[in-house]
Design a protein around this motif. Sequence first.
Motif, PDB file in Angstrom:
ATOM      1  N   GLU A 310       0.817  -1.212   0.000  1.00 55.41           N
ATOM      2  CA  GLU A 310       0.000   0.000   0.000  1.00 55.41           C
ATOM      3  C   GLU A 310       0.855   1.268   0.000  1.00 55.41           C
ATOM      4  N   TYR A 311       1.972   1.246   0.722  1.00 53.04           N
ATOM      5  CA  TYR A 311       2.765   2.463   0.861  1.00 53.04           C
ATOM      6  C   TYR A 311       4.076   2.421   0.086  1.00 53.04           C
ATOM      7  N   GLY A 312       4.361   1.288  -0.545  1.00 56.88           N
ATOM      8  CA  GLY A 312       5.608   1.161  -1.288  1.00 56.88           C
ATOM      9  C   GLY A 312       6.853   1.279  -0.425  1.00 56.88           C
ATOM     10  N   LEU A 313       6.755   0.887   0.834  1.00 56.64           N
ATOM     11  CA  LEU A 313       7.930   0.976   1.709  1.00 56.64           C
ATOM     12  C   LEU A 313       8.908  -0.146   1.399  1.00 56.64           C
ATOM     13  N   SER A 314      10.174   0.081   1.703  1.00 58.19           N
ATOM     14  CA  SER A 314      11.180  -0.976   1.529  1.00 58.19           C
ATOM     15  C   SER A 314      10.902  -2.067   2.562  1.00 58.19           C
ATOM     16  N   ASP A 315      11.428  -3.280   2.290  1.00 57.73           N
ATOM     17  CA  ASP A 315      11.237  -4.387   3.230  1.00 57.73           C
ATOM     18  C   ASP A 315      11.722  -4.020   4.625  1.00 57.73           C
ATOM     19  N   ASP A 316      12.898  -3.360   4.677  1.00 61.26           N
ATOM     20  CA  ASP A 316      13.468  -3.001   5.976  1.00 61.26           C
ATOM     21  C   ASP A 316      12.592  -2.014   6.727  1.00 61.26           C
ATOM     22  N   ASP A 317      12.142  -0.967   6.033  1.00 58.84           N
ATOM     23  CA  ASP A 317      11.293   0.031   6.692  1.00 58.84           C
ATOM     24  C   ASP A 317      10.004  -0.618   7.182  1.00 58.84           C
ATOM     25  N   ALA A 318       9.384  -1.416   6.326  1.00 56.18           N
ATOM     26  CA  ALA A 318       8.116  -2.065   6.703  1.00 56.18           C
ATOM     27  C   ALA A 318       8.348  -2.987   7.885  1.00 56.18           C
ATOM     28  N   ASP A 319       9.468  -3.692   7.875  1.00 57.14           N
ATOM     29  CA  ASP A 319       9.782  -4.621   8.954  1.00 57.14           C
ATOM     30  C   ASP A 319      10.016  -3.866  10.260  1.00 57.14           C
ATOM     31  N   ASN A 320      10.803  -2.802  10.183  1.00 54.97           N
ATOM     32  CA  ASN A 320      11.100  -2.048  11.403  1.00 54.97           C
ATOM     33  C   ASN A 320       9.862  -1.367  11.971  1.00 54.97           C
ATOM     34  N   LEU A 321       8.978  -0.908  11.105  1.00 55.31           N
ATOM     35  CA  LEU A 321       7.769  -0.255  11.596  1.00 55.31           C
ATOM     36  C   LEU A 321       6.789  -1.269  12.190  1.00 55.31           C
ATOM     37  N   THR A 322       6.585  -2.377  11.497  1.00 56.07           N
ATOM     38  CA  THR A 322       5.543  -3.298  11.940  1.00 56.07           C
ATOM     39  C   THR A 322       6.005  -4.211  13.070  1.00 56.07           C
ATOM     40  N   GLY A 323       7.314  -4.209  13.370  1.00 56.64           N
ATOM     41  CA  GLY A 323       7.787  -4.957  14.541  1.00 56.64           C
ATOM     42  C   GLY A 323       7.145  -4.419  15.819  1.00 56.64           C
ATOM     43  N   ASP A 324       6.710  -3.174  15.793  1.00 56.37           N
ATOM     44  CA  ASP A 324       6.129  -2.528  16.968  1.00 56.37           C
ATOM     45  C   ASP A 324       4.748  -1.982  16.588  1.00 56.37           C
ATOM     46  N   SER A 328       3.889   1.430  14.367  1.00 60.30           N
ATOM     47  CA  SER A 328       3.280   1.300  13.043  1.00 60.30           C
ATOM     48  C   SER A 328       1.966   2.079  12.986  1.00 60.30           C
ATOM     49  N   GLU A 329       1.225   2.097  14.089  1.00 55.51           N
ATOM     50  CA  GLU A 329      -0.020   2.874  14.104  1.00 55.51           C
ATOM     51  C   GLU A 329       0.273   4.372  14.027  1.00 55.51           C
ATOM     52  N   TYR A 330       1.320   4.784  14.714  1.00 54.45           N
ATOM     53  CA  TYR A 330       1.707   6.197  14.692  1.00 54.45           C
ATOM     54  C   TYR A 330       2.104   6.612  13.275  1.00 54.45           C
ATOM     55  N   PHE A 331       2.883   5.759  12.638  1.00 58.83           N
ATOM     56  CA  PHE A 331       3.271   6.007  11.241  1.00 58.83           C
ATOM     57  C   PHE A 331       2.031   6.147  10.377  1.00 58.83           C
ATOM     58  N   GLU A 332       1.118   5.204  10.524  1.00 56.03           N
ATOM     59  CA  GLU A 332      -0.047   5.192   9.648  1.00 56.03           C
ATOM     60  C   GLU A 332      -0.942   6.405   9.890  1.00 56.03           C
ATOM     61  N   ASN A 333      -1.068   6.823  11.149  1.00 59.89           N
ATOM     62  CA  ASN A 333      -1.865   8.021  11.444  1.00 59.89           C
ATOM     63  C   ASN A 333      -1.225   9.268  10.842  1.00 59.89           C
ATOM     64  N   THR A 334       0.105   9.307  10.842  1.00 58.33           N
ATOM     65  CA  THR A 334       0.800  10.453  10.241  1.00 58.33           C
ATOM     66  C   THR A 334       0.540  10.497   8.735  1.00 58.33           C
ATOM     67  N   VAL A 335       0.545   9.326   8.109  1.00 60.83           N
ATOM     68  CA  VAL A 335       0.255   9.267   6.672  1.00 60.83           C
ATOM     69  C   VAL A 335      -1.207   9.678   6.413  1.00 60.83           C
ATOM     70  N   ARG A 336      -2.112   9.237   7.282  1.00 58.76           N
ATOM     71  CA  ARG A 336      -3.529   9.619   7.112  1.00 58.76           C
ATOM     72  C   ARG A 336      -3.714  11.124   7.197  1.00 58.76           C
ATOM     73  N   GLU A 337      -2.838  11.785   7.960  1.00 61.28           N
ATOM     74  CA  GLU A 337      -2.933  13.246   8.068  1.00 61.28           C
ATOM     75  C   GLU A 337      -2.416  13.918   6.802  1.00 61.28           C
ATOM     76  N   GLY A 338      -1.802  13.152   5.912  1.00 56.61           N
ATOM     77  CA  GLY A 338      -1.391  13.728   4.626  1.00 56.61           C
ATOM     78  C   GLY A 338       0.097  13.649   4.322  1.00 56.61           C
ATOM     79  N   ALA A 339       0.908  13.077   5.230  1.00 54.69           N
ATOM     80  CA  ALA A 339       2.349  13.013   4.967  1.00 54.69           C
ATOM     81  C   ALA A 339       2.639  11.946   3.922  1.00 54.69           C
ATOM     82  N   ALA A 340       3.710  12.157   3.143  1.00 60.74           N
ATOM     83  CA  ALA A 340       4.124  11.140   2.173  1.00 60.74           C
ATOM     84  C   ALA A 340       4.685   9.950   2.951  1.00 60.74           C
ATOM     85  N   PRO A 341       4.285   8.719   2.589  1.00 57.51           N
ATOM     86  CA  PRO A 341       4.679   7.534   3.369  1.00 57.51           C
ATOM     87  C   PRO A 341       6.182   7.407   3.592  1.00 57.51           C
TER      88      PRO A 341
END
Length: 477
Positions: A310-324, A328-341
């Motif tokens: 969905e966000y085109g993140l690299s494997d490492d970024d996706a892994d590091n974000l979703t490990g927690d 990951s929710e904080y990241f996703e809320n920031t993107v929902r506010e309009g930030a580029a992923p």
Amino acid sequence: MNYETVIGLEIHAELKTKSKIFCGCSTKFASEPNENTCPVCLGLPGTLPVLNEEAVRLAVKAGTALNCRVNYLNKFDRKNYFYPDLPKAYQVSQYDMPVCTDGAVEFECGGRHIKVRINRVHLEEDAGKLIHLEDEPYSLVDYNRAGIPLIEIVTEPDMRSPLEAVTFMRMLKSILEYGEISDCRMEQGSLRCDANISVRPVGQKEYGTKVELKNINSFRELQKALEREEKRQIELYRFGEEHKIVQETRRWDSGKGRTISMRSKEEAHDYRYFPEPDLMPVIIDETAVSAIKNSLPELPMEKYRRFTQEYGLSDDDADNLTGDRYLSEYFENTVREGAAPKTAANWVLGDVLRMLNESDISSREIPVEPARLCRLISMVEEGKISNTAGREVFREMFAGGGSPEEVVEKKGLTQISSEDALLDLVRKVIEENPKSVADYRGGKTKAIGYLVGQVMNESKGRANPAVVNELLVKELG
Ligand code: ADP
Ligand code: ZN
Ligand code: MG
């Protein structure tokens, strides 16, 4: 000859209940010794256990998250052994009818898809803690931990390297955290792991004799202990001494970097398991199980896949974000506010994570609202403030400094892009750095980077570096 390593894990996780499994005592960590005790968890004669329903609920939640079958009928058994950390001289556990069986966890490791089967998840009570004093002829005992609900998760021997075992443990930890099943603090002992390891010549069907490693309290130690034991066993094979690999428990001594034999392994009959007569069998109804299933959030592996797609993140970024989960929710809320992923991911994995580590604040309580981080990101993108200033604003907001607009205003961090305003600074830096200027004019174009840095310093990070660069080229040319 080549050898293959075989690893199976037995994991204990303390459940996140407020009270113990068979009494009302608190499960809070770091209380005074023996503060959280009562006649039940002290094992005094005449007391009777009452099962904590929340412990069963969390065990079912864990089993469900691990794709297990829930056993609608399960029961408790007594596991007998005599040791002062166990006041009743038996541990209430589950033997032949555990709460969950037959699950699996799948993940990627080193470009390979791994499936680790889960043999069982069972409920039991934790034991107390012995404190051995150095110069005294006695030991102390703290029963605060006695009776804290645990699940034991037993995997099949499906891992083939220390790295796979550690990757599995990381995945398991984030699953238990996502489900709010356990705190999973390895350093406090609320997540513990015993590792079973054997080696066999490649091509041999039967498993080799396994050794159990205990006393491992971090992922790093798990990997080191397994690598060390793997090496020890392979060497015994190479010298034709494999009969010296015996079924035993070995303790990992991280200081010495060695595994040390503790005792030969008990057999189940040594524990004289029998059904716990003071507790009824547990009957779980189907509606309760589906409610628990529905209460599970999206789990790390699915979220990882979604983040890459969905966000085109690299494997490492996706892994590091979703490990927690909370990160990951904080990241996703920031993107929902309009930030580029991608930009949001850089901020979250960079400055957000750094501030969390420095401050000891948990990722669940990030003090900067996603909307504010998003506005800060836009200010940097639009060139209103420099990247350096943006990071300073973030630190200030993290410390309770208010909105990004307020902080920029208060600290006077607006980026200076006007050539008029920057020209004086550029000329001053040229005058003060004759050597770099000479280098630049002599053909070392890289010297300009240093000069830009000097202007940035002079402007306290407020100068627009692109404009500074242009001005320098013009002035020097
Ligand atoms: P035990 O009878 O000694 O309790 P189990 O068969 O119950 O042994 O397995 C205990 C743990 O050891 C499990 O996690 C399992 O995956 C692991 N295990 C079993 N056999 C081996 C082996 N040969 N090598 C590595 N791990 C093993
Ligand atoms: Zn108690
Ligand atoms: Mg066993």
